[in-house]
Design an enzyme around this catalytic site. Structure first.
Site, PDB file in Angstrom:
ATOM      1  N   HIS A  60     -21.957  -5.444  -6.966  1.00  0.00           N
ATOM      2  CA  HIS A  60     -20.673  -4.912  -6.511  1.00  0.00           C
ATOM      3  C   HIS A  60     -20.990  -3.832  -5.493  1.00  0.00           C
ATOM      4  CE1 HIS A  60     -19.938  -6.057 -10.758  1.00  0.00           C
ATOM      5  NE2 HIS A  60     -18.715  -6.374 -10.356  1.00  0.00           N
ATOM      6  N   ASP A  63     -22.137  -0.705  -7.179  1.00  0.00           N
ATOM      7  CA  ASP A  63     -23.413  -0.700  -7.907  1.00  0.00           C
ATOM      8  C   ASP A  63     -24.478  -0.020  -7.036  1.00  0.00           C
ATOM      9  OD1 ASP A  63     -22.151  -2.245  -9.810  1.00  0.00           O
ATOM     10  OD2 ASP A  63     -23.068  -4.134  -9.164  1.00  0.00           O
ATOM     11  N   MET A  94     -25.218 -13.308  -3.835  1.00  0.00           N
ATOM     12  CA  MET A  94     -23.788 -13.106  -4.128  1.00  0.00           C
ATOM     13  C   MET A  94     -23.441 -11.628  -4.077  1.00  0.00           C
ATOM     14  SD  MET A  94     -21.768 -11.943  -6.868  1.00  0.00           S
ATOM     15  CE  MET A  94     -21.836 -12.473  -8.586  1.00  0.00           C
ATOM     16  N   GLU A 187     -13.384 -15.984 -10.582  1.00  0.00           N
ATOM     17  CA  GLU A 187     -13.908 -15.920 -11.961  1.00  0.00           C
ATOM     18  C   GLU A 187     -12.787 -15.680 -12.965  1.00  0.00           C
ATOM     19  OE1 GLU A 187     -17.196 -13.270 -12.460  1.00  0.00           O
ATOM     20  OE2 GLU A 187     -17.053 -13.285 -14.642  1.00  0.00           O
ATOM     21  N   LYS A 189     -10.990 -15.071 -16.704  1.00  0.00           N
ATOM     22  CA  LYS A 189     -11.271 -14.418 -17.991  1.00  0.00           C
ATOM     23  C   LYS A 189      -9.926 -14.245 -18.701  1.00  0.00           C
ATOM     24  CE  LYS A 189     -13.718 -10.530 -20.069  1.00  0.00           C
ATOM     25  NZ  LYS A 189     -14.391  -9.238 -19.886  1.00  0.00           N
ATOM     26  N   GLU A 223     -17.707 -18.168 -16.536  1.00  0.00           N
ATOM     27  CA  GLU A 223     -18.659 -17.379 -17.348  1.00  0.00           C
ATOM     28  C   GLU A 223     -18.621 -17.848 -18.799  1.00  0.00           C
ATOM     29  OE1 GLU A 223     -18.994 -13.100 -16.907  1.00  0.00           O
ATOM     30  OE2 GLU A 223     -19.153 -12.883 -19.073  1.00  0.00           O
ATOM     31  N   HIS A 226     -16.613 -15.784 -21.327  1.00  0.00           N
ATOM     32  CA  HIS A 226     -15.162 -15.692 -21.161  1.00  0.00           C
ATOM     33  C   HIS A 226     -14.437 -16.841 -21.857  1.00  0.00           C
ATOM     34  CE1 HIS A 226     -15.732 -13.021 -17.327  1.00  0.00           C
ATOM     35  NE2 HIS A 226     -16.257 -12.509 -18.414  1.00  0.00           N
ATOM     36  N   ASP A 251     -21.865 -17.773 -14.205  1.00  0.00           N
ATOM     37  CA  ASP A 251     -22.316 -16.593 -14.945  1.00  0.00           C
ATOM     38  C   ASP A 251     -22.763 -17.020 -16.336  1.00  0.00           C
ATOM     39  OD1 ASP A 251     -21.678 -15.078 -12.785  1.00  0.00           O
ATOM     40  OD2 ASP A 251     -20.118 -13.881 -13.769  1.00  0.00           O
ATOM     41  N   ASP A 261     -15.891  -8.814 -25.479  1.00  0.00           N
ATOM     42  CA  ASP A 261     -16.794  -9.405 -24.489  1.00  0.00           C
ATOM     43  C   ASP A 261     -18.209  -8.856 -24.696  1.00  0.00           C
ATOM     44  OD1 ASP A 261     -17.931 -10.500 -22.265  1.00  0.00           O
ATOM     45  OD2 ASP A 261     -16.807  -9.306 -20.826  1.00  0.00           O
ATOM     46  N   ASP A 263     -21.348 -10.240 -23.698  1.00  0.00           N
ATOM     47  CA  ASP A 263     -22.350 -10.397 -22.630  1.00  0.00           C
ATOM     48  C   ASP A 263     -23.768 -10.432 -23.185  1.00  0.00           C
ATOM     49  OD1 ASP A 263     -20.466 -10.539 -20.582  1.00  0.00           O
ATOM     50  OD2 ASP A 263     -20.498  -8.379 -20.223  1.00  0.00           O
ATOM     51  N   ASP A 293     -25.069 -12.913 -16.177  1.00  0.00           N
ATOM     52  CA  ASP A 293     -24.125 -11.792 -16.203  1.00  0.00           C
ATOM     53  C   ASP A 293     -24.081 -11.279 -17.640  1.00  0.00           C
ATOM     54  OD1 ASP A 293     -22.270  -9.920 -15.711  1.00  0.00           O
ATOM     55  OD2 ASP A 293     -20.588 -11.284 -15.438  1.00  0.00           O
TER      56      ASP A 293
END
Ligand code: GLT
Ligand code: MN
Ligand code: MN
Length: 394
Positions: A60, A63, A94, A187, A189, A223, A226, A251, A261, A263, A293
């Site tokens: 991002h 980030d 990406m 994406e 979710k 993902e 998700h 993802d 979530d 992850d 991810d």
């Protein structure tokens, strides 16, 4: 372990494994607790990932560049990051925008009821697209974390869809006008951080894409976690996306059904679903990045972060090896062949409509009871799969 087995399980850039800066850089903060690990710099993360055999790193805007950075600070941070990329050969396939952390986006970005927030979201995304292009990104992800609601009293449901569409049309046109050539991956979710997020499933995205001005530029970034949160079968969703020619990115992670979530490390929880997902990706010839991810558990220190990253890639490669064995296993292949019943005459009759074929099909006699009696052998096939996964076959 033999040398050959070692090679198959050692990631190389050819495997196209990528991680987000936000994944291996995650500090363990959660809604109830402070960070448990120190923040690591982006160049350091790049060097570590390259050392582990990853292909790339995704990000991002924020980030790498804090939202309140000066132009000088930005240039400095981007230069150091680019230097690490040049030194290691790691790619940035990406990029995406953080449209969820800042309080300005608390009630949505592209779907905010405030036109100023929507305009700011567009401005922020254009700057982020500039950054992504500078770093070589070809795919641009939109995860609308705050695009949703807890209450629908605001009455904006139809407007929100139109605002979202207008924003994507604007940004796709910007990408083309700049010559960036991005492919955009949406994406889905179902919830978290909003009570309900707009476009909760892959099917929602697939239905929305044809309403855009340039549907050819848009695909899906599904993902694992998700769909699993909502009790859906992720592999089925990915199959539908592949069938639509829209798997632009993916993802990978893991998740217990019905939880927040999580992850989790890829393959940590649903090993059989992960196997059939890897099988689908590999057999279908998906050539894009395998992006993780996910993040290390909050309990972990930095060593745990790298154990997590190595584990994601190693499990993928282990499952890919199992796919190869599955595809070569004579007993499994015989069971698969027996599962399908083909009939050349019926294929001809049902292939393409004509009044004659329809008439002939209507007159055709079927032994319905025999059809109902046939055992397809799925118990045996599934057990063979389990034995393969558990290491007692091949
Ligand atoms: C965030 C989210 C992910 C998205 C990332 C891209 S950010 O970590 O949980 O699912 O893919 O915006
Ligand atoms: Mn994601
Ligand atoms: Mn997630």
């Amino acid at each position: 372990m033999t040398n050959a087995a070692h090679d198959v399980l050692s990631p190389t850039p050819d495997d196209r494994f990528t991680f987000g800066l936000w994944t291996v850089g995650q500090t363990g903060r959660d809604p109830f607790g402070e960070p448990t690990r120190a923040a690591l710099s982006a160049p350091y993360l790049v060097r570590q990932l390259a050392g582990l055999g990853a292909y790339g790193v995704n990000l991002h805007d924020n980030d790498l560049v804090p939202i309140d950075a000066t132009a000088r600070q930005r240039d400095h941070l981007v230069r150091d990051f680019q230097q690490a990329l040049n030194d290691t050969g790691l790619k940035v396939p990406m990029a995406t925008t953080n449209l969820f952390s800042d309080p300005a986006f608390k009630d949505g970005a592209f779907t905010s009821a405030d036109a100023r927030v929507r305009a700011y979201a567009l401005q922020k995304t254009m700057h982020s697209m500039d950054l992504g292009h500078e770093l070589g990104a070809e795919t641009y992800v939109f995860w609308g974390g705050r695009e949703g609601s807890e209450v629908d009293a605001g009455g904006k449901l139809l407007d929100a869809l139109a605002w979202f569409r207008d924003s994507l049309n604007f940004l796709a046109a910007y990408s083309e006008a700049q010559g960036y050539g991005y492919r955009f991956a949406l994406e889905p979710k179902p919830n978290e951080p909003r009570g309900d997020i707009f476009f909760p499933t892959a099917g929602s995205m697939l239905g929305f894409i044809p309403t855009l001005e340039r549907p050819d530029l848009f695909g899906v970034n599904p993902e694992f976690a998700h769909d699993t949160m909502a009790g859906l079968n992720f592999t089925h969703a990915v199959a539908q996306i592949i069938d639509a020619g829209k798997l632009f990115h993916i993802d990978l992670n893991d998740q217990k059904m019905g939880r927040f979530d999580q992850d989790l490390r890829f393959g940590a929880e649903n090993i059989k679903t992960a196997f059939f997902l890897v099988k689908l990706l590999e057999d279908s010839g998906y050539g894009g990045p395998r992006h993780f991810d996910a993040h290390a558990l909050r309990t972990e220190d930095e060593a745990g972060v790298w154990a997590f990253a190595r584990g994601c890639m190693r499990t993928y490669l282990l499952l890919k090896e199992k796919v190869r064995k599955f595809n070569e296993d004579p007993e499994i292949q015989a069971a698969l062949a027996a599962y399908r019943v083909e009939d050349a005459e019926l294929a001809e009759l049902t292939g393409r409509f004509s009044p004659e074929r329809a008439r002939a099909l209507k007159e055709r006699a079927f032994d319905r009871e025999a059809l109902g009696r046939r055992g397809p052998g799925l118990e045996q096939l599934d057990q063979l799969t389990m034995e393969l996964l558990l290491g007692v076959r091949g």
